[in-house]
Structures are given as C-alpha cells and as structure tokens.
Design a protein around this motif. Structure first.
Motif, PDB file in Angstrom:
ATOM      1  N   UNK A 180       1.015  -0.972   0.144  1.00 45.76           N
ATOM      2  CA  UNK A 180       0.379   0.075  -0.017  1.00 45.76           C
ATOM      3  C   UNK A 180       0.829   0.953  -0.052  1.00 45.76           C
ATOM      4  N   UNK A 181       0.332   2.176  -0.867  1.00 48.61           N
ATOM      5  CA  UNK A 181       1.870   4.101  -0.788  1.00 48.61           C
ATOM      6  C   UNK A 181       1.401   3.284   0.826  1.00 48.61           C
ATOM      7  N   UNK A 182       1.326   4.142   1.592  1.00 48.05           N
ATOM      8  CA  UNK A 182       1.789   4.052   3.175  1.00 48.05           C
ATOM      9  C   UNK A 182       2.539   3.212   3.626  1.00 48.05           C
ATOM     10  N   UNK A 183       2.939   2.378   3.054  1.00 51.99           N
ATOM     11  CA  UNK A 183       3.658   1.410   3.546  1.00 51.99           C
ATOM     12  C   UNK A 183       5.009   1.270   2.934  1.00 51.99           C
ATOM     13  N   UNK A 184       4.668   3.226   1.634  1.00 55.90           N
ATOM     14  CA  UNK A 184       6.626   2.994   0.822  1.00 55.90           C
ATOM     15  C   UNK A 184       6.974   4.319   1.179  1.00 55.90           C
ATOM     16  N   UNK A 185       7.868   4.325   0.767  1.00 55.08           N
ATOM     17  CA  UNK A 185       8.451   6.006   0.684  1.00 55.08           C
ATOM     18  C   UNK A 185       8.593   6.359   0.154  1.00 55.08           C
ATOM     19  N   UNK A 186       9.464   7.889  -0.302  1.00 57.40           N
ATOM     20  CA  UNK A 186       9.137   8.594  -1.730  1.00 57.40           C
ATOM     21  C   UNK A 186       9.734   7.279  -3.083  1.00 57.40           C
ATOM     22  N   UNK A 187      11.075   6.961  -2.435  1.00 59.99           N
ATOM     23  CA  UNK A 187      11.193   5.830  -3.408  1.00 59.99           C
ATOM     24  C   UNK A 187      10.282   4.995  -4.308  1.00 59.99           C
ATOM     25  N   UNK A 188       9.610   4.941  -3.857  1.00 57.73           N
ATOM     26  CA  UNK A 188       8.202   3.791  -3.949  1.00 57.73           C
ATOM     27  C   UNK A 188       7.549   2.423  -3.501  1.00 57.73           C
ATOM     28  N   UNK A 210       8.244  -0.392   8.172  1.00 53.32           N
ATOM     29  CA  UNK A 210       7.047  -1.339   6.721  1.00 53.32           C
ATOM     30  C   UNK A 210       7.384  -2.730   6.414  1.00 53.32           C
ATOM     31  N   UNK A 250       7.740  10.706   3.161  1.00 52.37           N
ATOM     32  CA  UNK A 250       7.201  11.537   2.065  1.00 52.37           C
ATOM     33  C   UNK A 250       6.905  10.088   2.127  1.00 52.37           C
ATOM     34  N   UNK A 251       5.743   9.529   1.115  1.00 58.54           N
ATOM     35  CA  UNK A 251       5.591   8.077   0.686  1.00 58.54           C
ATOM     36  C   UNK A 251       5.373   8.507  -0.638  1.00 58.54           C
ATOM     37  N   UNK A 285       5.451  -6.179   7.775  1.00 58.37           N
ATOM     38  CA  UNK A 285       5.041  -6.825   6.763  1.00 58.37           C
ATOM     39  C   UNK A 285       4.674  -8.244   6.992  1.00 58.37           C
ATOM     40  N   UNK A 337       5.815  -0.725  -3.953  1.00 50.91           N
ATOM     41  CA  UNK A 337       4.147  -0.044  -3.815  1.00 50.91           C
ATOM     42  C   UNK A 337       3.421  -0.766  -4.858  1.00 50.91           C
ATOM     43  N   UNK A 379       9.117   1.332   3.300  1.00 46.02           N
ATOM     44  CA  UNK A 379      10.395   1.566   4.337  1.00 46.02           C
ATOM     45  C   UNK A 379      11.273   0.540   5.501  1.00 46.02           C
TER      46      UNK A 379
END
Lengths: 255, 255
Positions: free
Chosen positions: A21-29, A35, B175-176, A39, A80, A32
């Motif tokens: 999900x998008x909220x499990x990721x950082x800006x690199x997609x 997370x 940042x997601x 998971x 993502x 993290x």
C-alpha cells in the motif's frame, strides 16, 4: 506455494498474500524498512491467530512473546502496488529461545527478502524470561534442539565515524494494538540518522537488530548513527536515558 | 454491496475490502486517525488505477491531484483484525473543485465512518490550480454542477485555551510513494498535541481539516493545539515557519 530456498513444502509453513500500500512506502516507491518488518510480522501474527494462540490469550495467562533479534536480508525491497506472498516457519526452539524464519516471495515465486528472528517468552508477573511452555510452542510444529544458535551481535565499531545523534519522544500513537512501540518507529529513528543523499543512492542489503529493553510512552530516546570507513556499513544505537534499548548494524549496496 | 446511506447502488461507486492490520492501530486497538484517512484513500487511488488515471499518468501530463479539505465523521473507528469495506464515489465537480465521498462499512453493512473531500487539479509547471480537464474527470462519472459547495472552515476559536505547541521535522521516510508527506504525519502531529489522559477517555466524532500549503522534506513544522471551553472541541494548526500549512477542528465524544 511457499518453498524455502527451493526446498520441499513443509507442513508448518504459514503464508499469506499482501499488496503493498502507498502508506507502506517512501518516496522511492519501496517499502520503508520498518514497514517491511511489520509486513513480515503479519504472517507470524496470523499463524498464531489461526492456531488460537493469540497475544491476548498469552497475556491472560501472564505471558507474552518478545523479539530479541531480527536478521534481515534484502535482495530487493517490495514496491508500491506489488503483490507479494509473506511466509513464515517456526524453525526450532530450545529451553528459552524460538527461532523463526520469514521470507517474501514476489509474483514469480522468487524470494526477495528473508528474515531470521529470535523470540523469547516473557513472564509478565516475574518480569523475566520464562522457560518455553509446551502448549505455546508445540502447535507451531517446530523442532526441539538443545543448541543455542550463535547469531552475530550487531555491536557498533568504535572506530566508525559518528554521523548524527537525534532525539525522539515516544508518542501515544507510536504504540500499536500489540501494546508495544511499533517497529516502524525504531527503524525510522535509526534510518533518520542517515542523510537524504545517502538514502537516495543506497539500498539496504542486510540489517541485524538486537533489542535489549523496550521503550515506553513518554520516554525520550536518543538515536546515534555511525558509519564504517567503507561507507557501506552503518551502526545504530537507540538509548532511553543511559540505558541501551536496541542496536543494529546495516549493510548497504550503492545503487 | 456498497450503498450510500441506504440509497440506491450507483454505477460509479468503487469499493474494496480491507482487513485492519496491527500497524494501522494504536494501543486502544482502533485505527489511528491518520491511518483511517490513508485507508479511505486506498479506494480513490485504486479507482483511479482501475480507470487508468494513475498519479503517474497525471504527472507525465504535468498535473497532479491535491486535496484541499476532508470532513470526517466517525460513528466508530475500525478495530484491529476487522474486515471492512471501503467505498468511494466521485460525487460532483465544478470548474475547479471535485467533491468526493468516502465511507466505510462494517461486516454487517453498517456505515461506521464517512468522509467528504475536496480535490483540485494542480498544474505543476504554472504552480497553480488548473481548470479541471474533461479527460481526467469524465471517467469517474460524477455530475457537473456550477455551484461551489459551502463547506465549514475549521478555523480555530481565539477564545480557546492553548494546550500545547510542539515541533517536528519532516523526515525522509515521512514522504510516501505519492511524493507527499503521508497523511499519518499531519494527523499524528495534530493528535500528539493532546494528552494521554484525553486520548484514553475520548474518541473522535468529527474532524474537519483544511490544507493550505504542503510541507516538504527537511522543513520544521510547529503544531499548535487548543481546546474549547466545553473540553470536547479541539483546534489544531500546523505551520512551517510563519506559513500556515493546515488546520483542523475536531469534535470528541467522552468514552
């Protein structure tokens, strides 16, 4: 189906699907690190629920599982929207320690992440580690061993260079339904010690994290980050006051 | 099937299932407010993906969706392990604004959370709000209106009592994959202004949040929390330097 490193399908492997999900990721997609560990832990939590050995049930009996160490190996981080399979297997146990393997398979069945974790049983009344109780351990069908595994200690190298020291406060929402500070925060406190430039040009290959003492609501924690001379190994130490809470060693790959 | 307040099933309602994960909850075993908003947004994101109107595709054309306001109404918060249905419907739009409804149904089909949100289209090159483009809006099958909705402004009451002021730094992992500071952080910065005692004895009934200016990596933000005389309404303001980033008004129920 979940296979462990190409081995046979074992009866006691538990697996489940998950979409990143998008909220499990950082800006690199990518997920993290915190997370990613959350998971992975879904699988052991859901296996325990399936076996009727929920955290609540253990708590009612005066016990709780505590993680003392994770050794994470990352081939690549899930991205993502990716559909992954999370697998876990309670591998072996001795009088006090349980050893559990986790891994993630991508849609082609390729293992992209592995984690080996050590769990102990905490006696809440005596506030100390308990001898493992057969009724809490047998349903997982792991093997008894009288050996204690020698897992590397991720202690920092005193010759390493201090990169940063930062303070954080444990907030109300940092504690999850398991009544512990969620993994995300320990990992974020550690990873936040590294610069944007480093995080954009490196990807985690391995992380060995050892937990010594839990931190609690309202405590101030200090996160110290050090870097080895080769610039590809980082050392992380979380302290609450003078007490060590957890420490880790990360090995990175240049992108 | 998703019904909106007992109304007819509409063609343009998008829904998906979700199970509440431990890392979406706090120690009360309920979702945090930030995670609740993240979970609701899954539906609009997945609807856009299904329609081929991904954020990436918009970005390639030089545009992006920006949320300007959410009005959240909570009957009860979803709890750890609960299976919910997340529903969304692009309700109506005018020249500049899109109005979208979100809601969550529990396993009995009862609506437990509602959210009404306002979206605008940002022209990244001109750095200003763009007139809505038909190709980005028609696939959602919402209705054109020439009216601009009057949604209450959640501005703070100057007679309210200052509860706290706290500072936070926008970190790399905040940042997601959508390239924005994830909702969780805005909401955590706000909710962290309230005491443990308040959070254990109250539950959110309504929240109206308005976004004025995005915050970026490395910025320091200040979160100001105020409380109305009746102790059941709180006002929250996030600033980056002297600039207002977002503000909100929350109405609480005593437990």
């Amino acid at each position: 189906m979940c296979r462990k490193d190409g081995g046979f399908l074992k009866e006691n492997i538990f697996s489940e699907s998950h979409k990143i999900l998008f909220y499990e990721t950082d800006r690199t997609k990518k997920t993290t690190i915190g997370m990613l560990v959350n998971i992975l832990m879904l699988a052991s939590q859901d296996q325990s629920i399936q076996l009727g050995l929920t955290e609540e049930k253990l708590n009612e009996r005066g016990y709780g599982w505590v993680i003392t160490q994770h050794v994470l190996k990352v081939e690549r981080l899930p991205i993502f929207g990716e559909n992954i399979k999370i697998c876990t297997k309670a591998d072996s146990y001795n009088r006090y320690f349980c050893y559990r393997d986790f891994w993630i398979e991508d849609e082609e069945g390729k293992i992209i992440v592995k984690m080996h974790s050590i769990f102990v049983l905490m006696d809440h009344k005596k506030r100390k580690i308990a001898r493992l109780l057969p009724e809490f351990i047998e349903p997982y069908e792991s093997e008894y061993t009288n050996k204690i595994e020698r897992v590397a200690d991720p202690k920092g190298d005193p010759k390493s260079r201090l990169v940063s020291e930062k303070n954080y406060r444990v907030r109300f929402m940092d504690i999850d339904s398991n009544q512990h500070v969620n993994n995300v925060h320990y990992f974020d406190w550690m990873i936040d010690g590294l610069t944007e430039e480093f995080l954009l040009t490196h990807t985690l290959a391995e992380m060995n994290i050892k937990y010594k003492r839990e931190v609690h609501y309202g405590e101030m924690v200090n996160s110290e980050t050090r870097m080895a001379e080769n610039q590809l190994v980082t050392y992380h130490l979380i302290k609450a006051g003078e007490e060590e809470s957890c420490y880790a060693c990360c090995t990175w790959r240049s992108k």
